[in-house]
Motif scaffolding. Structure first.
Motif, PDB file in Angstrom:
ATOM      1  N   TRP A   1      60.952 -98.064  23.277  1.00  0.00           N
ATOM      2  CA  TRP A   1      60.938 -98.973  24.414  1.00  0.00           C
ATOM      3  C   TRP A   1      60.185 -98.436  25.619  1.00  0.00           C
ATOM      4  CZ3 TRP A   1      65.863 -97.954  22.095  1.00  0.00           C
ATOM      5  CH2 TRP A   1      66.281 -98.957  21.237  1.00  0.00           C
ATOM      6  N   ARG A   2      59.656 -97.220  25.525  1.00  0.00           N
ATOM      7  CA  ARG A   2      58.967 -96.558  26.644  1.00  0.00           C
ATOM      8  C   ARG A   2      59.892 -96.361  27.845  1.00  0.00           C
ATOM      9  NH1 ARG A   2      53.911 -94.649  25.284  1.00  0.00           N
ATOM     10  NH2 ARG A   2      52.910 -96.083  23.902  1.00  0.00           N
ATOM     11  N   VAL A   3      61.168 -96.141  27.559  1.00  0.00           N
ATOM     12  CA  VAL A   3      62.168 -95.918  28.610  1.00  0.00           C
ATOM     13  C   VAL A   3      63.113 -94.808  28.139  1.00  0.00           C
ATOM     14  CG1 VAL A   3      64.106 -96.935  29.850  1.00  0.00           C
ATOM     15  CG2 VAL A   3      62.078 -98.307  29.402  1.00  0.00           C
ATOM     16  N   ILE A   4      63.373 -93.862  29.030  1.00  0.00           N
ATOM     17  CA  ILE A   4      64.384 -92.846  28.771  1.00  0.00           C
ATOM     18  C   ILE A   4      65.528 -93.114  29.739  1.00  0.00           C
ATOM     19  CG2 ILE A   4      64.943 -90.397  28.789  1.00  0.00           C
ATOM     20  CD1 ILE A   4      61.995 -89.844  28.205  1.00  0.00           C
ATOM     21  N   PRO A   5      66.699 -93.448  29.229  1.00  0.00           N
ATOM     22  CA  PRO A   5      67.822 -93.764  30.120  1.00  0.00           C
ATOM     23  C   PRO A   5      68.208 -92.567  30.997  1.00  0.00           C
ATOM     24  CG  PRO A   5      68.296 -94.449  27.873  1.00  0.00           C
ATOM     25  CD  PRO A   5      67.053 -93.643  27.822  1.00  0.00           C
ATOM     26  N   ASN A   6      68.624 -92.872  32.209  1.00  0.00           N
ATOM     27  CA  ASN A   6      69.043 -91.820  33.134  1.00  0.00           C
ATOM     28  C   ASN A   6      70.235 -91.036  32.596  1.00  0.00           C
ATOM     29  OD1 ASN A   6      67.044 -92.446  34.969  1.00  0.00           O
ATOM     30  ND2 ASN A   6      68.347 -93.834  36.137  1.00  0.00           N
ATOM     31  N   ALA A   7      71.079 -91.690  31.830  1.00  0.00           N
ATOM     32  CA  ALA A   7      72.242 -91.005  31.266  1.00  0.00           C
ATOM     33  C   ALA A   7      71.816 -89.868  30.346  1.00  0.00           C
ATOM     34  CB  ALA A   7      73.119 -91.996  30.516  1.00  0.00           C
ATOM     35  N   LEU A   8      70.742 -90.059  29.600  1.00  0.00           N
ATOM     36  CA  LEU A   8      70.270 -88.986  28.726  1.00  0.00           C
ATOM     37  C   LEU A   8      69.687 -87.833  29.538  1.00  0.00           C
ATOM     38  CD1 LEU A   8      68.656 -90.894  25.737  1.00  0.00           C
ATOM     39  CD2 LEU A   8      70.670 -89.449  25.727  1.00  0.00           C
ATOM     40  N   ALA A   9      68.963 -88.149  30.607  1.00  0.00           N
ATOM     41  CA  ALA A   9      68.431 -87.092  31.464  1.00  0.00           C
ATOM     42  C   ALA A   9      69.571 -86.302  32.099  1.00  0.00           C
ATOM     43  CB  ALA A   9      67.527 -87.690  32.528  1.00  0.00           C
ATOM     44  N   LEU A  10      70.611 -86.988  32.533  1.00  0.00           N
ATOM     45  CA  LEU A  10      71.775 -86.301  33.112  1.00  0.00           C
ATOM     46  C   LEU A  10      72.510 -85.488  32.055  1.00  0.00           C
ATOM     47  CD1 LEU A  10      73.140 -89.034  35.530  1.00  0.00           C
ATOM     48  CD2 LEU A  10      71.985 -86.895  36.123  1.00  0.00           C
ATOM     49  N   ALA A  11      72.556 -85.980  30.828  1.00  0.00           N
ATOM     50  CA  ALA A  11      73.209 -85.230  29.754  1.00  0.00           C
ATOM     51  C   ALA A  11      72.467 -83.928  29.468  1.00  0.00           C
ATOM     52  CB  ALA A  11      73.284 -86.084  28.485  1.00  0.00           C
ATOM     53  N   VAL A  12      71.140 -83.979  29.456  1.00  0.00           N
ATOM     54  CA  VAL A  12      70.356 -82.774  29.232  1.00  0.00           C
ATOM     55  C   VAL A  12      70.553 -81.788  30.388  1.00  0.00           C
ATOM     56  CG1 VAL A  12      67.992 -81.888  29.079  1.00  0.00           C
ATOM     57  CG2 VAL A  12      68.663 -83.879  27.744  1.00  0.00           C
ATOM     58  N   ALA A  13      70.566 -82.295  31.619  1.00  0.00           N
ATOM     59  CA  ALA A  13      70.805 -81.428  32.771  1.00  0.00           C
ATOM     60  C   ALA A  13      72.199 -80.806  32.705  1.00  0.00           C
ATOM     61  CB  ALA A  13      70.637 -82.218  34.069  1.00  0.00           C
ATOM     62  N   GLY A  14      73.184 -81.590  32.323  1.00  0.00           N
ATOM     63  CA  GLY A  14      74.536 -81.076  32.191  1.00  0.00           C
ATOM     64  C   GLY A  14      74.643 -80.021  31.107  1.00  0.00           C
ATOM     65  N   LEU A  15      73.953 -80.239  29.998  1.00  0.00           N
ATOM     66  CA  LEU A  15      73.963 -79.235  28.934  1.00  0.00           C
ATOM     67  C   LEU A  15      73.312 -77.940  29.400  1.00  0.00           C
ATOM     68  CD1 LEU A  15      73.113 -81.414  25.818  1.00  0.00           C
ATOM     69  CD2 LEU A  15      75.213 -80.141  26.228  1.00  0.00           C
ATOM     70  N   GLY A  16      72.280 -78.062  30.214  1.00  0.00           N
ATOM     71  CA  GLY A  16      71.655 -76.862  30.771  1.00  0.00           C
ATOM     72  C   GLY A  16      72.605 -76.090  31.661  1.00  0.00           C
ATOM     73  N   LEU A  17      73.364 -76.812  32.479  1.00  0.00           N
ATOM     74  CA  LEU A  17      74.343 -76.148  33.340  1.00  0.00           C
ATOM     75  C   LEU A  17      75.456 -75.493  32.529  1.00  0.00           C
ATOM     76  CD1 LEU A  17      74.639 -78.763  36.219  1.00  0.00           C
ATOM     77  CD2 LEU A  17      73.519 -76.528  36.301  1.00  0.00           C
ATOM     78  N   VAL A  18      75.901 -76.177  31.490  1.00  0.00           N
ATOM     79  CA  VAL A  18      76.940 -75.609  30.630  1.00  0.00           C
ATOM     80  C   VAL A  18      76.421 -74.358  29.932  1.00  0.00           C
ATOM     81  CG1 VAL A  18      78.282 -76.017  28.521  1.00  0.00           C
ATOM     82  CG2 VAL A  18      78.168 -77.767  30.290  1.00  0.00           C
ATOM     83  N   ARG A  19      75.180 -74.402  29.488  1.00  0.00           N
ATOM     84  CA  ARG A  19      74.606 -73.235  28.821  1.00  0.00           C
ATOM     85  C   ARG A  19      74.479 -72.066  29.786  1.00  0.00           C
ATOM     86  NH1 ARG A  19      70.354 -70.306  28.289  1.00  0.00           N
ATOM     87  NH2 ARG A  19      69.845 -69.332  26.320  1.00  0.00           N
ATOM     88  N   MET A  20      74.015 -72.326  31.012  1.00  0.00           N
ATOM     89  CA  MET A  20      73.904 -71.246  31.991  1.00  0.00           C
ATOM     90  C   MET A  20      75.267 -70.652  32.311  1.00  0.00           C
ATOM     91  SD  MET A  20      70.914 -72.172  34.725  1.00  0.00           S
ATOM     92  CE  MET A  20      71.495 -73.777  35.184  1.00  0.00           C
ATOM     93  N   ALA A  21      76.278 -71.492  32.391  1.00  0.00           N
ATOM     94  CA  ALA A  21      77.630 -70.997  32.673  1.00  0.00           C
ATOM     95  C   ALA A  21      78.183 -70.198  31.501  1.00  0.00           C
ATOM     96  CB  ALA A  21      78.554 -72.158  33.002  1.00  0.00           C
ATOM     97  N   SER A  22      77.842 -70.596  30.281  1.00  0.00           N
ATOM     98  CA  SER A  22      78.379 -69.897  29.119  1.00  0.00           C
ATOM     99  C   SER A  22      77.718 -68.547  28.894  1.00  0.00           C
ATOM    100  CB  SER A  22      78.237 -70.762  27.865  1.00  0.00           C
ATOM    101  OG  SER A  22      76.883 -70.873  27.487  1.00  0.00           O
ATOM    102  N   VAL A  23      76.504 -68.358  29.379  1.00  0.00           N
ATOM    103  CA  VAL A  23      75.830 -67.071  29.226  1.00  0.00           C
ATOM    104  C   VAL A  23      76.515 -66.018  30.088  1.00  0.00           C
ATOM    105  CG1 VAL A  23      73.676 -65.833  29.652  1.00  0.00           C
ATOM    106  CG2 VAL A  23      73.629 -68.025  28.513  1.00  0.00           C
ATOM    107  N   GLY A  24      76.914 -66.381  31.291  1.00  0.00           N
ATOM    108  CA  GLY A  24      77.653 -65.474  32.149  1.00  0.00           C
ATOM    109  C   GLY A  24      76.798 -64.519  32.953  1.00  0.00           C
TER     110      GLY A  24
END
Length: 70
Positions: A23-46
């Motif tokens: 559809w040539r559209v990336i939903p904002n929810a997916l962008a926020l999910a990727v950003a959230g996963l990045g934050l979770v990964r950074m927190a899990s590394v310690g």
């Protein structure tokens, strides 16, 4: 990397790629999910120093993108 974070990231990127191709559209929810996963990964590394450098590099890329877009 945690396998569950990796699997969730692959699923989010696959869904974003499918939506972009279909559809040539990336939903904002997916962008926020990727950003959230990045934050979770950074927190899990310690490692707060590495997390700080990662956030700083992301901010620098965002600033350069704003300048180039203007």
């Amino acid at each position: 990397m945690e396998p569950s974070i990796f699997i969730a990231a692959v699923a989010a990127f696959a869904a974003a790629a499918y939506g972009d191709l279909r559809w040539r559209v990336i939903p904002n929810a997916l962008a926020l999910a990727v950003a959230g996963l990045g934050l979770v990964r950074m927190a899990s590394v310690g490692d707060p120093v590495a997390a700080g450098w990662t956030v700083a590099a992301g901010g620098a890329v965002l600033a350069v993108g704003f300048v180039l877009f203007a």
